[in-house]
Design an enzyme around this catalytic site. Structure first.
Site, mmCIF file in Angstrom:
data_model
loop_
_atom_site.group_PDB
_atom_site.id
_atom_site.type_symbol
_atom_site.label_atom_id
_atom_site.label_comp_id
_atom_site.label_asym_id
_atom_site.label_seq_id
_atom_site.Cartn_x
_atom_site.Cartn_y
_atom_site.Cartn_z
ATOM 1 N N ASP A 220 0.834 -1.207 0.000
ATOM 2 C CA ASP A 220 0.000 0.000 0.000
ATOM 3 C C ASP A 220 0.870 1.260 0.000
ATOM 4 O O ASP A 220 1.964 1.274 0.560
ATOM 5 C CB ASP A 220 -0.879 -0.052 1.257
ATOM 6 C CG ASP A 220 -1.974 0.989 1.276
ATOM 7 O OD1 ASP A 220 -2.367 1.463 0.199
ATOM 8 O OD2 ASP A 220 -2.440 1.318 2.388
ATOM 9 N N HIS A 221 0.394 2.330 -0.601
ATOM 10 C CA HIS A 221 0.894 3.701 -0.426
ATOM 11 C C HIS A 221 2.404 3.899 -0.473
ATOM 12 O O HIS A 221 3.008 4.367 0.489
ATOM 13 C CB HIS A 221 0.366 4.281 0.885
ATOM 14 C CG HIS A 221 -0.923 5.010 0.715
ATOM 15 N ND1 HIS A 221 -1.047 6.150 -0.052
ATOM 16 C CD2 HIS A 221 -2.154 4.749 1.190
ATOM 17 C CE1 HIS A 221 -2.299 6.559 -0.035
ATOM 18 N NE2 HIS A 221 -3.000 5.719 0.705
ATOM 19 N N HIS B 182 -8.406 9.332 4.670
ATOM 20 C CA HIS B 182 -7.679 8.370 5.496
ATOM 21 C C HIS B 182 -7.882 8.624 6.986
ATOM 22 O O HIS B 182 -8.062 9.760 7.423
ATOM 23 C CB HIS B 182 -6.176 8.441 5.193
ATOM 24 C CG HIS B 182 -5.813 8.045 3.807
ATOM 25 N ND1 HIS B 182 -5.424 8.941 2.846
ATOM 26 C CD2 HIS B 182 -5.777 6.827 3.220
ATOM 27 C CE1 HIS B 182 -5.160 8.301 1.720
ATOM 28 N NE2 HIS B 182 -5.372 7.010 1.919
ATOM 29 N N GLY B 183 -7.813 7.541 7.759
ATOM 30 C CA GLY B 183 -7.829 7.660 9.216
ATOM 31 C C GLY B 183 -9.220 7.876 9.773
ATOM 32 O O GLY B 183 -10.234 7.560 9.137
ATOM 33 N N HIS C 93 -9.758 4.315 -0.896
ATOM 34 C CA HIS C 93 -8.960 4.428 0.314
ATOM 35 C C HIS C 93 -9.816 5.072 1.403
ATOM 36 O O HIS C 93 -10.792 5.753 1.118
ATOM 37 C CB HIS C 93 -7.716 5.271 0.049
ATOM 38 C CG HIS C 93 -6.678 4.561 -0.756
ATOM 39 N ND1 HIS C 93 -5.345 4.549 -0.426
ATOM 40 C CD2 HIS C 93 -6.780 3.810 -1.880
ATOM 41 C CE1 HIS C 93 -4.670 3.840 -1.304
ATOM 42 N NE2 HIS C 93 -5.521 3.375 -2.206
ATOM 43 N N GLY C 94 -9.431 4.847 2.658
ATOM 44 C CA GLY C 94 -10.221 5.408 3.752
ATOM 45 C C GLY C 94 -11.553 4.711 3.924
ATOM 46 O O GLY C 94 -12.557 5.333 4.268
ATOM 47 N N SER D 297 -12.493 2.672 6.231
ATOM 48 C CA SER D 297 -12.920 2.497 7.628
ATOM 49 C C SER D 297 -13.971 3.540 8.006
ATOM 50 O O SER D 297 -13.871 4.713 7.630
ATOM 51 C CB SER D 297 -11.721 2.644 8.573
ATOM 52 O OG SER D 297 -10.793 1.602 8.397
ATOM 53 N N ALA E 142 -8.009 -0.080 7.227
ATOM 54 C CA ALA E 142 -6.840 -0.060 8.105
ATOM 55 C C ALA E 142 -7.221 0.377 9.513
ATOM 56 O O ALA E 142 -7.029 -0.361 10.483
ATOM 57 C CB ALA E 142 -5.759 0.864 7.532
ATOM 58 N N THR E 143 -7.763 1.584 9.639
ATOM 59 C CA THR E 143 -8.057 2.161 10.960
ATOM 60 C C THR E 143 -8.966 1.259 11.785
ATOM 61 O O THR E 143 -8.704 1.005 12.970
ATOM 62 C CB THR E 143 -8.703 3.550 10.792
ATOM 63 O OG1 THR E 143 -7.789 4.403 10.087
ATOM 64 C CG2 THR E 143 -9.036 4.170 12.135
#
Length: 285
Positions: free
Chosen positions: A82-83, A179-180, A207-208, A210, A231-232
């Protein structure tokens, strides 16, 4: 079954009307629990690793564990880096043996993003490795402007040119996601997702993923989104289940017991995401 290329998995997802969770992992158990969830759900999954964690666990170590577990799995599992924020990180991922890498030049001026993505695709494709890129800019969920300023969103016409010039295999798009942790509930631009799906012939990536509400995730799948990065929330599942275990002071001080205690909550979290992103109940079984 077993190890599958990301682009082949996403093509299958698009053809069969489901989205694929791409679970960001950070150690052996985070990989193991995610694969176990996919096997229980009888559905494919993507295991991915953020290179910013490489000081905690080297890229090669995570790649080797993920590929080994994918090869033993009873369902298709893809492995992805990723990233990668620059050329060197992406090439490091190639050297570590990742079958798929992301290069993220979205913070660069457009022509620089094109050039960076072209360079990574040239190297990766020569090695048989898939490449994901990003156009538009998926910012940070705690910054409201990153979620609401449409100047940051992916332009469909520009996306067509970008994909043609770079030959990238999948594209992360900005449509109100970030993100996050989110400062407020995101409001995805579904018309934009649908338009991008209409004009592009490669898979779309969110992406993002969560904390986006279930109804919005389902609608995004319906509009043609294929890959959803998580992810988060996965890290939170680990943290909160571990925290609950340690709050009970009657447990003997054995870390192995803690790992056993968090196994089921973490597996169930991933299974729930798989089910949410599979609104038509497709199954490999």
């Amino acid at each position: 079954m077993a190890l599958i290329k990301v682009k082949d998995l996403l093509k299958h997802a698009e053809e069969n009307g489901y989205g694929v969770p791409a679970i960001n992992v950070f150690d052996y158990n985070s990989i193991k629990f995610a694969v176990m969830a996919a096997e229980e759900a009888h559905m494919p999954l993507i295991i991915q690793y953020y290179p910013g964690f490489k000081e905690h666990a080297p890229l090669r170590d995570i790649r080797d564990m993920a590929v080994a577990m994918a090869q033993r799995a009873s369902v298709p599992i893809a492995v992805h880096l990723d990233h990668s924020k620059d050329f060197d990180i992406a090439v490091e991922g190639l050297g570590a043996g990742f079958p798929s890498v992301m290069v993220d030049g979205s913070a660069l001026p457009y022509e620089e993003n094109v050039a960076l993505t072209q360079d990574v695709c040239r190297c990766a494709h020569a090695m048989g490795v898939d490449v994901e890129a990003e156009l538009g800019h998926v910012g940070v969920g705690m910054q409201l402007e990153d979620m609401t300023n449409t100047d940051f969103f992916t332009d469909p016409d520009q996306a067509v040119e970008f994909v043609k010039r770079t030959s990238v295999d999948s594209l992360a798009i900005a449509v109100g996601n970030a993100h996050g942790n989110y400062i407020r509930t995101p409001e995805l631009d579904f018309d934009r997702i649908a338009k991008l799906r209409e004009v592009l012939d490669i898979p779309l990536v969110m992406h993002g993923g969560s904390d986006i509400p279930t109804d919005q995730l389902i609608r995004a799948v319906r509009c043609g989104m294929s890959k959803f990065n998580i992810a988060t929330e996965y890290q939170r599942a680990f943290y909160t289940s571990m925290e609950s275990f340690f709050e009970d002071k009657s447990h003997p001080g054995a870390y192995y017991r803690a790992l056993r205690a968090i196994e089921r909550p973490c597996i169930d979290f991933v299974k729930e995401k798989i089910q949410i992103l599979n609104p038509d109940h497709y199954s490999l079984a």
